[in-house]
Design an enzyme around this catalytic site. Structure first.
Site, short mmCIF file in Angstrom:
data_model
loop_
_atom_site.label_atom_id
_atom_site.label_comp_id
_atom_site.label_asym_id
_atom_site.label_seq_id
_atom_site.Cartn_x
_atom_site.Cartn_y
_atom_site.Cartn_z
N LYS A 273 28.48 -9.39 73.71
CA LYS A 273 29.64 -10.24 73.51
C LYS A 273 30.19 -9.97 72.12
O LYS A 273 29.46 -9.54 71.23
CB LYS A 273 29.30 -11.71 73.72
N ASP B 89 30.05 -16.95 64.78
CA ASP B 89 28.66 -17.34 64.48
C ASP B 89 28.02 -16.36 63.51
O ASP B 89 28.67 -15.44 63.00
CB ASP B 89 27.85 -17.46 65.78
N ASP C 149 28.79 -12.38 67.40
CA ASP C 149 29.07 -12.15 68.82
C ASP C 149 29.73 -13.34 69.50
O ASP C 149 30.26 -13.21 70.60
CB ASP C 149 27.79 -11.73 69.58
N ARG C 150 29.75 -14.51 68.86
CA ARG C 150 30.36 -15.70 69.45
C ARG C 150 31.65 -16.07 68.72
O ARG C 150 31.83 -15.72 67.56
CB ARG C 150 29.39 -16.88 69.42
N SER D 7 21.10 -15.44 65.51
CA SER D 7 22.41 -15.78 66.06
C SER D 7 23.03 -16.98 65.36
O SER D 7 23.34 -16.93 64.17
CB SER D 7 22.29 -16.01 67.57
N HIS D 8 23.18 -18.08 66.08
CA HIS D 8 23.87 -19.27 65.56
C HIS D 8 22.90 -20.28 64.97
O HIS D 8 23.30 -21.38 64.61
CB HIS D 8 24.67 -19.93 66.68
N ASP E 68 25.88 -13.80 63.64
CA ASP E 68 25.83 -12.35 63.85
C ASP E 68 27.09 -11.78 64.47
O ASP E 68 27.15 -10.59 64.77
CB ASP E 68 24.61 -11.96 64.68
#
Length: 571
Positions: free
Chosen positions: A393, A292, A296-297, A121-122, A294
């Site tokens: 998300k 981010d 999703d954010r 992710s982030h 991947d």
């Protein structure tokens, strides 16, 4: 050339005790996957073994990642093990890259049994960074706790794994690749697909692309700045926003996915997306967003760097939801937010008489409500927003939602948000992250804090800071009973799967303490502060919340117990 069927091997192995998936899968330093014998193989086998053999045989699995270091190595192993475990087809994003929202979309489109997402992710990437593996189930969403618990239990007792090492996949060429395996009647198929197209088609059916094209490239178009932070969203931004909707190419920066994200932290907040914040402050752009690793954010900014807090973002989208054609057709079934997220969305739900759900952190809880037809729009304070079009998300969806609102209302981001506060009042909200805390220290602090707030004398206790007095009205350890399947989620401090400890004051202000399971090294202690104001709505957030922040640190003794003088990140 040898055309004989490829051999399937059963390889002995020994278990590792630390492969419990957190809220976003298994995340570890890259060197853990590289240096521990069969560490990757064990976890992948545990995922496949958690699926009934009858369901696995001939099934479709989707694989993709954010392009971080170790991505291609992991994909090769996953393909070889999928074939050996009876999977019939693996669909992989071109070059092994596919955003988390796009993977959710593709799982649903192809009716796959699930997907394996390679992302942390982030978290930072590169050889010295983090790597992660997340399993999403057939609905396209993160696996529920029953599934992740089963994967963990299997990983603790695993003795062998199955693999077909002869399979070599070309990730650079679109199309199907067929492999004959021993003891299999049908060829095993690997299909390399365009990473963007299925997802882009989905978005075309949700938003009014003609209206978006007009505001982005028409006569009176706005100027935007999008920062992909060298994560997976770059190709999506280029294809959808630039090529299709007409944004100038230079509107999008850092759009080439890199294994180390350019040495940066791919987390879209005011600290790590500072370059975007600085460029927005100059005043030449009307709208800005960052994503981010991947995809999703998201973080939304207005002109001059005006920051839209994530809880406000989902509340504004909810209040303007019919600016999005999709919801004009489907209607709105419900809103939801994670418990630590501010109550801004609750006020919209109350005014519109739409059901509001408060869940633990983790998108799987939203997915369950969506599958039951109870939820249309949801958000988490950690820069996550999404609808029921997929079960993740979705950063790019959130940006197009905001652009749809701008296209309809023809106001600035700042004016839209200020109008929202005038209408509903304002929930001042902030989060303090204390990263890489010793796990034992963090757990002991949380356990002691839980004992303290559970004491009978704690409720009604008064805290005075300067001229303000706050009285505790309620204090608890958040529990959630899923209205769909009645499963109960409780605080589990010792596992880092913490729902959160809540202190609620008589004026509705809240302090929440939570351990996060999204890191790869140590624990992250998070303090969330939420306070509602009806009149003083245009003040500085940190100034307004300073008294509650003082109380939060006093109650927890966090600085003393962790040796930290301040948070790693404030959002």
């Amino acid at each position: 050339m040898d055309n004989s069927p490829l051999q399937v091997l059963t390889v002995p192995t020994a278990p590792y005790p630390d492969q419990r998936p957190g809220t976003s899968g298994l995340k570890k330093k890259v060197y853990v996957f590289q240096s521990r014998r069969n560490y990757l193989h064990n976890f992948i086998q545990s995922i496949f073994s958690s699926i009934d053999l009858r369901d696995r045989q001939g099934s479709t699995v989707v694989v993709g990642g954010d392009g971080r270091f170790f991505n291609r190595t992991a994909i090769e192993v996953i393909v070889q093990m999928a074939a050996a475990n009876g999977v019939g087809r693996v669909i992989i994003g071109h070059h092994g890259i596919m955003s988390t929202p796009a993977i959710s979309c593709v799982i649903r489109k192809y009716k796959a049994i699930g997907g394996i997402i390679l992302t942390a992710s982030h978290n930072p990437g590169g050889p010295d960074g983090d790597f992660g593996i997340k399993f999403n189930t057939a609905n396209g969403g993160p696996a529920k706790e029953a599934v992740t618990n089963k994967i963990f239990q299997i990983s603790r007792t695993i003795e062998e794994f199955a693999i077909c090492p002869g399979i070599q996949v070309d990730l650079t060429t679109l199309g199907k690749q067929m492999f004959d395996l021993e003891n299999k009647f049908k060829p095993f198929t690997v299909e390399i697909v365009d990473s963007v197209e299925s997802y882009a088609n989905l978005l075309r059916n949700i938003f009014d692309f003609a209206a978006l094209k007009e505001i982005l490239s028409g006569e009176n178009h706005i100027k935007i700045r999008l920062d992909a932070m060298h994560g997976v969203v770059g190709p999506y931004v280029r294809r959808i926003l630039c090529e299709e909707l007409g944004c100038p190419t230079n509107s999008a920066v850092n759009c080439v996915p890199l294994e180390d994200f350019g040495g940066q932290h791919p987390d879209p907040n005011l600290t790590y997306a500072a370059d975007l914040v600085d460029s927005m402050k100059e005043g030449q752009y009307d709208f800005g967003a960052a994503f981010d690793g991947d995809g999703d954010r998201n973080m939304i900014l207005g002109k001059h760097g005006f920051f839209v807090a994530p809880p406000d973002s989902v509340a504004v989208i909810a209040d303007n939801i019919f600016c999005i054609p999709y919801f004009q057709h489907t209607g709105v079934r419900g809103f939801a937010r994670s418990m630590p997220t501010s109550a801004a969305l609750d006020r919209v739900a109350k005014a519109t008489k739409i059901e509001l759900y408060e869940t633990p952190t983790g998108w799987k809880f939203f997915g369950n409500l969506m599958d039951a037809g109870r939820l249309s729009l949801c958000g988490e304070e950690s820069f996550g927003t999404g609808g029921d079009h997929i079960r993740e998300k979705d950063g790019l969806w959130a940006v197009l939602a905001w652009l749809s609102i701008l296209a309809t209302r023809r106001q600035s981001v700042e004016d839209i948000l200020k109008d929202h506060w005038l209408k509903y009042g304002r929930n001042y909200f902030t989060r303090y992250d204390y990263e890489n805390i010793d796990i034992d220290v963090a757990c002991e602090m949380m356990e002691d804090l839980e004992i303290l707030i559970a004491g009978k004398s704690f409720v009604k206790q008064r805290f005075a800071v300067e001229d303000k007095i706050y009285q505790v009205e309620k204090a608890d350890n958040f529990e959630y009973t899923d209205p769909v399947d009645s499963t109960i989620s409780r605080n589990q401090v010792h596992t880092l799967l913490s729902c959160g400890l809540r202190i609620i004051f008589s004026d509705g202000s809240r302090i929440i303490y939570r351990l996060s399971g999204t890191g790869s090294d140590g624990a992250t202690v998070r303090i969330y502060i939420d306070s509602y104001e009806k009149e003083q709505i245009f003040e500085d957030t940190q100034v307004m919340l300073a008294p509650l922040a003082t109380i939060a640190l006093k109650i927890s003794q966090l600085h003393h117990r962790t040796g930290r003088s301040g948070p790693s990140v404030i959002t």
